[in-house]
Design a protein around this motif. Structure first.
Motif, mmCIF file in Angstrom:
data_model
loop_
_atom_site.group_PDB
_atom_site.id
_atom_site.type_symbol
_atom_site.label_atom_id
_atom_site.label_comp_id
_atom_site.label_asym_id
_atom_site.label_seq_id
_atom_site.Cartn_x
_atom_site.Cartn_y
_atom_site.Cartn_z
ATOM 1 N N TYR A 1 0.838 -1.211 0.000
ATOM 2 C CA TYR A 1 0.000 0.000 0.000
ATOM 3 C C TYR A 1 0.866 1.252 0.000
ATOM 4 O O TYR A 1 0.626 2.190 -0.773
ATOM 5 C CB TYR A 1 -0.930 0.000 1.215
ATOM 6 C CG TYR A 1 -1.653 1.310 1.388
ATOM 7 C CD1 TYR A 1 -2.778 1.605 0.619
ATOM 8 C CD2 TYR A 1 -1.193 2.280 2.281
ATOM 9 C CE1 TYR A 1 -3.435 2.815 0.748
ATOM 10 C CE2 TYR A 1 -1.844 3.494 2.415
ATOM 11 C CZ TYR A 1 -2.962 3.758 1.654
ATOM 12 O OH TYR A 1 -3.594 4.965 1.770
ATOM 13 N N TRP A 2 1.887 1.294 0.845
ATOM 14 C CA TRP A 2 2.707 2.509 0.946
ATOM 15 C C TRP A 2 3.551 2.724 -0.309
ATOM 16 O O TRP A 2 3.784 3.856 -0.723
ATOM 17 C CB TRP A 2 3.588 2.456 2.197
ATOM 18 C CG TRP A 2 2.790 2.564 3.467
ATOM 19 C CD1 TRP A 2 2.650 1.621 4.432
ATOM 20 C CD2 TRP A 2 1.990 3.671 3.885
ATOM 21 N NE1 TRP A 2 1.820 2.064 5.427
ATOM 22 C CE2 TRP A 2 1.406 3.323 5.122
ATOM 23 C CE3 TRP A 2 1.709 4.927 3.345
ATOM 24 C CZ2 TRP A 2 0.558 4.190 5.816
ATOM 25 C CZ3 TRP A 2 0.868 5.789 4.039
ATOM 26 C CH2 TRP A 2 0.308 5.422 5.257
ATOM 27 N N MET A 3 4.000 1.646 -0.948
ATOM 28 C CA MET A 3 4.733 1.818 -2.199
ATOM 29 C C MET A 3 3.796 2.262 -3.328
ATOM 30 O O MET A 3 4.191 3.037 -4.204
ATOM 31 C CB MET A 3 5.442 0.526 -2.587
ATOM 32 C CG MET A 3 6.611 0.149 -1.702
ATOM 33 S SD MET A 3 7.949 1.380 -1.637
ATOM 34 C CE MET A 3 7.690 2.060 0.017
ATOM 35 N N HIS A 4 2.572 1.774 -3.295
ATOM 36 C CA HIS A 4 1.577 2.224 -4.282
ATOM 37 C C HIS A 4 1.283 3.710 -4.081
ATOM 38 O O HIS A 4 1.207 4.481 -5.044
ATOM 39 C CB HIS A 4 0.306 1.401 -4.137
ATOM 40 C CG HIS A 4 -0.776 1.779 -5.111
ATOM 41 N ND1 HIS A 4 -0.643 1.632 -6.473
ATOM 42 C CD2 HIS A 4 -2.015 2.322 -4.910
ATOM 43 C CE1 HIS A 4 -1.746 2.053 -7.078
ATOM 44 N NE2 HIS A 4 -2.577 2.479 -6.162
ATOM 45 N N ARG B 1 12.118 12.557 -2.450
ATOM 46 C CA ARG B 1 12.912 12.082 -1.311
ATOM 47 C C ARG B 1 12.073 12.044 -0.040
ATOM 48 O O ARG B 1 12.104 11.071 0.732
ATOM 49 C CB ARG B 1 14.116 13.005 -1.122
ATOM 50 C CG ARG B 1 15.022 12.684 0.032
ATOM 51 C CD ARG B 1 15.954 11.548 -0.306
ATOM 52 N NE ARG B 1 15.392 10.254 0.039
ATOM 53 C CZ ARG B 1 15.887 9.104 -0.363
ATOM 54 N NH1 ARG B 1 16.941 9.071 -1.137
ATOM 55 N NH2 ARG B 1 15.333 7.969 -0.007
ATOM 56 N N SER B 2 11.265 13.082 0.175
ATOM 57 C CA SER B 2 10.405 13.129 1.366
ATOM 58 C C SER B 2 9.331 12.051 1.315
ATOM 59 O O SER B 2 9.033 11.406 2.325
ATOM 60 C CB SER B 2 9.750 14.508 1.488
ATOM 61 O OG SER B 2 10.709 15.519 1.683
ATOM 62 N N LEU B 3 8.744 11.844 0.132
ATOM 63 C CA LEU B 3 7.699 10.836 -0.007
ATOM 64 C C LEU B 3 8.263 9.430 0.184
ATOM 65 O O LEU B 3 7.607 8.565 0.795
ATOM 66 C CB LEU B 3 7.044 10.948 -1.386
ATOM 67 C CG LEU B 3 6.195 12.204 -1.635
ATOM 68 C CD1 LEU B 3 5.788 12.287 -3.102
ATOM 69 C CD2 LEU B 3 4.958 12.200 -0.744
ATOM 70 N N ILE B 4 9.461 9.192 -0.313
ATOM 71 C CA ILE B 4 10.094 7.884 -0.133
ATOM 72 C C ILE B 4 10.352 7.628 1.348
ATOM 73 O O ILE B 4 10.022 6.551 1.875
ATOM 74 C CB ILE B 4 11.403 7.819 -0.943
ATOM 75 C CG1 ILE B 4 11.090 7.789 -2.439
ATOM 76 C CG2 ILE B 4 12.229 6.599 -0.546
ATOM 77 C CD1 ILE B 4 12.278 8.118 -3.313
#
Length: 445
Positions: A187-190, A247-250
């Motif tokens: 879910y978080w990678m999506h 970078r922040s989202l990753i």
């Protein structure tokens, strides 16, 4: 400016022969032998159907995955003049869109497919007209407490059995209850993919109406070249959307995954865990994990596709409801043609893309030689594979009757080669023809 987190190298553009229903086609962007910095790739050009055929849209395919459908509606008076079109015909022959490069196959072959429409009988068809050959590069790799262990397969391959095995290991975290379908990291990678991709007003959030939908969130509608051009220093905003924000989202997505599995580790009393394991269909998500995590692992689990079909049919009958895509098909032949063969091709595609880093495990080998296959798995993961652990797993998993509701054969051994007795002759002949290359790819007769 920061070093670009993502880039896409365009090696070549392969142009295919146009079908007779297409008067003209051109791909203006991207260009061969160029490197596109940032996480988006421009797809632009034009397409014209030969009357009466129309080309309402194009599709960008990443292997078996539809990346984007782009409408053909951009005014191109130059194309109209070139083809000597009358003014009344119109000149909206152009297309222009962006795709996100996060999650592309490493050696990408992006297919450009025209959607053809015949207004006489309202029929539609698809024609592949070009292939963009390239490769993604990234500087994303991120520190995390746990590393992903992706179990890639399609339904009825034996994923529940393998997840039961992994759940018994003190160094592997799972959401430890049947049917092991809690996919928090997926879910978080999506989410990362959606929030990181460039704006798409036709298929995702629109700047004029995104707040009206309280159930969905899409691409950032302001992550768009036209929006950035409005600022006095557009290069600063491009750097923000291409590097600082990703970078922040990753980091955000990886931290959320770590937090969830820290709860699992405490609940399961596994302080020494190094992996979290989840089931995955073969999709773009595995490529994102490989882009983001430093030491991901992936097990590609296969089973004779004919046995999988028999198992799925038996499971549907056992539960008295259709699943595994059978509910979308007119009959068993249509199911194999439209649904099952696509899944089989995706498994082969995943293997071809990542065979140098993935561990291939066959369900048949796991059932007939559990100790040998478990030793392969634990050696690949570089975790404990002691005899004591093996005895525990064999007793709790392979000699247990706790999952009878999930099984459709009297014993695991009887589940191997069941297609010889269970599959009707006409369906077997069709499967042998339809799935021939996929069966051969993994050593099935």
């Amino acid at each position: 400016m920061s070093t670009d987190l993502l880039s896409f190298e365009v090696h070549s553009i392969e142009r295919l022969a146009l079908p007779i229903e297409v008067e003209g086609f051109s791909l203006d962007a991207p260009k061969a032998n160029t490197t596109n910095a940032g996480h988006s790739l421009t797809i632009a050009g034009w397409a014209v159907g030969l009357a009466p055929y129309l080309v309402p849209s194009i599709e960008i395919m990443n292997g078996e995955t539809l990346l984007k459908r782009i409408p053909v509606h951009v005014p191109r008076p130059d194309v109209a003049a070139h083809l000597q079109k009358e003014d009344s015909v119109g000149s909206t022959f152009g297309f222009h869109g962006f795709i996100g490069t996060l999650g592309l196959l490493k050696n990408a072959h992006l297919e450009i497919v025209l959607n053809l429409y015949d207004p006489r009988d309202q029929s539609r068809r698809k024609e592949k007209v070009a292939v963009i050959h390239g490769r993604t590069r990234n500087n994303i790799l991120t520190d995390s407490k746990y590393q992903p262990l992706m179990l890639t397969a399609i339904g009825r391959s034996g994923t529940t059995l393998v997840m039961q095995v992994l759940s018994e290991h003190r160094q592997v975290l799972t959401a430890n209850f049947y049917p092991y379908e809690v996919k928090q990291s997926a879910y978080w990678m999506h989410l990362l993919k959606i929030l990181n991709d460039p704006a798409d007003f036709d298929n995702s959030s629109h700047p004029d109406k995104f707040e009206s939908n309280l159930g969905l969130i899409g691409h950032n509608p302001y992550n768009h070249q036209e929006s950035m051009r409005q600022f006095q220093t557009p290069e600063r905003f491009r750097d923000y959307y291409d590097n600082r924000l990703p970078r922040s989202l990753i980091d955000f997505s990886v931290r959320r995954t770590d937090e969830f599995y820290e709860l699992i580790a405490a609940s399961e009393k596994k302080p020494d865990a190094v992996y979290f394991a989840e089931k995955f269909l073969p999709t773009h998500l595995q490529s994102i994990f490989n882009d983001v995590y430093r030491s991901p692992r992936e097990i590609l689990l296969t089973r004779d596709f004919r046995d999988m079909i028999c198992s799925a049919l038996s499971f549907n009958e056992k539960r008295n409801r259709q699943a595994f895509g059978r509910e979308r098909a007119a009959d068993d032949f249509d199911w194999v043609h439209r649904v099952f063969s696509t899944g089989a091709r995706r498994v082969v595609e995943a293997w071809n893309d990542r065979k140098n880093s993935v561990l291939h495990v066959r369900y048949e080998d796991l059932v007939l030689d559990p100790v040998g296959q478990l030793q392969r798995i634990f050696n690949y993961l570089e975790i404990d594979g002691s005899n004591r652990l093996m005895r525990t797993i064999r007793q709790r998993v392979f000699n247990s009757s706790s999952s009878k509701h999930h099984k459709t054969s009297e014993s695991p051994e009887r589940s191997i080669g069941r297609w010889r007795a269970d599959m009707p002759a006409d369906l077997l002949e069709y499967c042998n023809a339809k799935l021939s290359s996929e069966l051969k790819a993994f050593g099935y007769e």
